[in-house]
Design a protein around this motif. Structure first.
Motif, PDB file in Angstrom:
ATOM      1  N   ILE A 189       0.841  -1.203   0.000  1.00  0.00           N
ATOM      2  CA  ILE A 189       0.000   0.000   0.000  1.00  0.00           C
ATOM      3  C   ILE A 189       0.877   1.254   0.000  1.00  0.00           C
ATOM      4  CG2 ILE A 189      -1.571   1.331   1.494  1.00  0.00           C
ATOM      5  CD1 ILE A 189      -2.954  -1.362   2.162  1.00  0.00           C
ATOM      6  N   ALA A 190       1.938   1.234   0.818  1.00  0.00           N
ATOM      7  CA  ALA A 190       2.844   2.389   0.838  1.00  0.00           C
ATOM      8  C   ALA A 190       3.528   2.564  -0.521  1.00  0.00           C
ATOM      9  CB  ALA A 190       3.885   2.216   1.948  1.00  0.00           C
ATOM     10  N   ALA A 191       3.885   1.453  -1.166  1.00  0.00           N
ATOM     11  CA  ALA A 191       4.521   1.541  -2.497  1.00  0.00           C
ATOM     12  C   ALA A 191       3.532   2.097  -3.514  1.00  0.00           C
ATOM     13  CB  ALA A 191       5.014   0.156  -2.928  1.00  0.00           C
ATOM     14  N   ALA A 192       2.271   1.697  -3.419  1.00  0.00           N
ATOM     15  CA  ALA A 192       1.257   2.222  -4.345  1.00  0.00           C
ATOM     16  C   ALA A 192       1.044   3.712  -4.111  1.00  0.00           C
ATOM     17  CB  ALA A 192      -0.059   1.454  -4.179  1.00  0.00           C
ATOM     18  N   ALA A 193       1.099   4.126  -2.826  1.00  0.00           N
ATOM     19  CA  ALA A 193       0.954   5.555  -2.520  1.00  0.00           C
ATOM     20  C   ALA A 193       2.112   6.339  -3.125  1.00  0.00           C
ATOM     21  CB  ALA A 193       0.892   5.758  -1.010  1.00  0.00           C
ATOM     22  N   GLY A 197       2.280   9.452  -6.165  1.00  0.00           N
ATOM     23  CA  GLY A 197       2.767  10.793  -5.848  1.00  0.00           C
ATOM     24  C   GLY A 197       2.704  11.141  -4.369  1.00  0.00           C
ATOM     25  N   HIS A 198       2.603  10.132  -3.498  1.00  0.00           N
ATOM     26  CA  HIS A 198       2.549  10.374  -2.048  1.00  0.00           C
ATOM     27  C   HIS A 198       3.615   9.528  -1.356  1.00  0.00           C
ATOM     28  CE1 HIS A 198      -1.256  12.589  -2.470  1.00  0.00           C
ATOM     29  NE2 HIS A 198      -1.451  11.742  -3.465  1.00  0.00           N
ATOM     30  N   PRO A 199       4.886   9.910  -1.558  1.00  0.00           N
ATOM     31  CA  PRO A 199       5.993   9.044  -1.125  1.00  0.00           C
ATOM     32  C   PRO A 199       6.127   8.905   0.387  1.00  0.00           C
ATOM     33  CG  PRO A 199       6.816  11.149  -1.949  1.00  0.00           C
ATOM     34  CD  PRO A 199       5.349  11.126  -2.230  1.00  0.00           C
ATOM     35  N   ALA A 205      -1.552   6.273   6.887  1.00  0.00           N
ATOM     36  CA  ALA A 205      -1.836   7.577   6.268  1.00  0.00           C
ATOM     37  C   ALA A 205      -2.732   7.423   5.045  1.00  0.00           C
ATOM     38  CB  ALA A 205      -0.517   8.264   5.894  1.00  0.00           C
ATOM     39  N   VAL A 206      -2.544   6.354   4.294  1.00  0.00           N
ATOM     40  CA  VAL A 206      -3.401   6.117   3.118  1.00  0.00           C
ATOM     41  C   VAL A 206      -4.849   5.896   3.568  1.00  0.00           C
ATOM     42  CG1 VAL A 206      -3.862   4.563   1.176  1.00  0.00           C
ATOM     43  CG2 VAL A 206      -1.491   5.219   1.715  1.00  0.00           C
ATOM     44  N   PHE A 207      -5.035   5.135   4.643  1.00  0.00           N
ATOM     45  CA  PHE A 207      -6.396   4.909   5.164  1.00  0.00           C
ATOM     46  C   PHE A 207      -7.007   6.222   5.644  1.00  0.00           C
ATOM     47  CE2 PHE A 207      -7.716   0.407   5.502  1.00  0.00           C
ATOM     48  CZ  PHE A 207      -6.634  -0.169   4.851  1.00  0.00           C
TER      49      PHE A 207
END
Ligand code: ADP
Length: 299
Positions: A189-193, A197-199, A205-207
């Motif tokens: 999920i972090a890699a997809a973020a 453009g949300h490194p 944080a995504v949730f």
């Protein structure tokens, strides 16, 4: 074994957090948490576990179950399966070392431990064919078929996060391509973020961004849930599952199970087991590891 018979200590080392607990009457009565140092070598991980146990008042020889991310083979050796999660765990005699250091210990994979606990005392206690899935730093699982936890000599049985996913496309730290873990777990999920453009956004944080209605984040969470739903359909085909329990900080995050159920609704009925949150919540790996220890000591 009755849940009320469980008394002792347990630890749960994941890719993100380390938990340790004192358990009495089958209930976690005291818990300590610290962040996992993912790059640390196994000796340092053992020291981190021991430090928390000491703070809980563990005394030498007290019953102790230790749940860890990665595979624990039949000889009690610990190996990372996803080299991106715990890169320094390359085959370490964990159970022997924990036993030497603490006087008594049993070591299990974290999701296998949780599946044992849920199968004995929780969401799977009335099931004939049950899976526990954790969606956490990675995606793990444990399978309880006819009241027996599925195991294998190499410790790989139940590592369902490493099956192929049509939602995924990139590499996985296991060496495979396009796995469920690589798209649905916290690191995925972090890699997809980052790719969106949300490194600096971790899964939490995504949730939070998804809860605020930000589309990019909602899509990432929905893709994770869709991959987990497809995995559940696949496991239902192989194992005839009647019940699946979700755990892990992502699996138990508000709204995640509803999104997974919504995605599962696209599957034909036979491929849709009952989906529930882990009845023991975040305690499942801790309670299961201690149960595994007490079973080994008193077969
Ligand atoms: P571990 O993998 O160490 O067992 P967790 O089950 O807590 O630990 O899973 C860690 C992952 O869960 C991380 O990717 C983290 O960002 C994410 N996470 C933690 N809390 C939440 C939350 N409230 N909502 C969504 N994701 C979360």
């Amino acid at each position: 074994m009755e849940r009320t018979e469980l008394a002792g200590f347990a630890a749960d080392l994941g890719g993100t957090k380390l938990a340790a607990a004192r358990i009495e009457g089958g209930v976690v009565v005291e818990r300590l948490l610290s962040p996992t140092d993912a790059a640390a070598d196994p000796e340092a991980q053992v020291a981190a576990i021991r430090a928390l146990l000491n703070r809980l008042g563990h005394s030498r020889g007290a019953p102790l179950g230790v749940a860890v991310a990665g595979r624990v083979d039949g000889a009690g050796a610990w190996h990372a399966v996803n080299r991106g999660t715990l890169p320094a765990i390359l085959g370490f005699a964990l159970e022997a070392e924990m036993t030497r250091a603490t006087g008594a210990a049993t070591c299990v994979n974290d999701a296998a431990g949780a599946a044992l606990a849920e199968g004995l005392f929780g969401a799977g206690s009335r099931s004939e064919s049950f899976a526990y899935l954790t969606v956490s730093t990675g995606v793990g699982g444990g399978l309880v078929l006819g009241n027996r936890l599925l195991s294998s000599a190499n410790g790989m049985a139940g590592h369902v996060g490493f099956v192929s996913s049509r939602q995924a496309s990139g590499p996985c730290g296991s060496g495979r391509m396009a796995t469920v873990e690589s798209i649905a777990g916290g690191r995925g999920i972090a890699a997809a973020a980052a790719a969106a453009g949300h490194p600096d956004s971790d899964a939490r944080a995504v949730f939070a961004a998804a809860a605020e209605g930000q589309d990019w984040a909602g899509r990432i969470v929905a893709t994770s849930a869709a991959a987990v739903a497809a995995l559940i359909g696949d496991l239902a085909a192989v194992l005839g599952l009647d019940t699946v329990a979700l755990g892990g900080s992502i699996g138990l995050a508000p709204g995640y199970i509803d999104r997974t159920r919504a995605a599962l609704a696209d599957e034909p009925e036979l491929f849709r087991p009952i989906l529930v949150p882990a009845a023991l919540g975040h305690d499942a790996p801790l309670i299961g590891a201690l149960a595994a220890h007490l079973r080994k000591e008193n077969p």
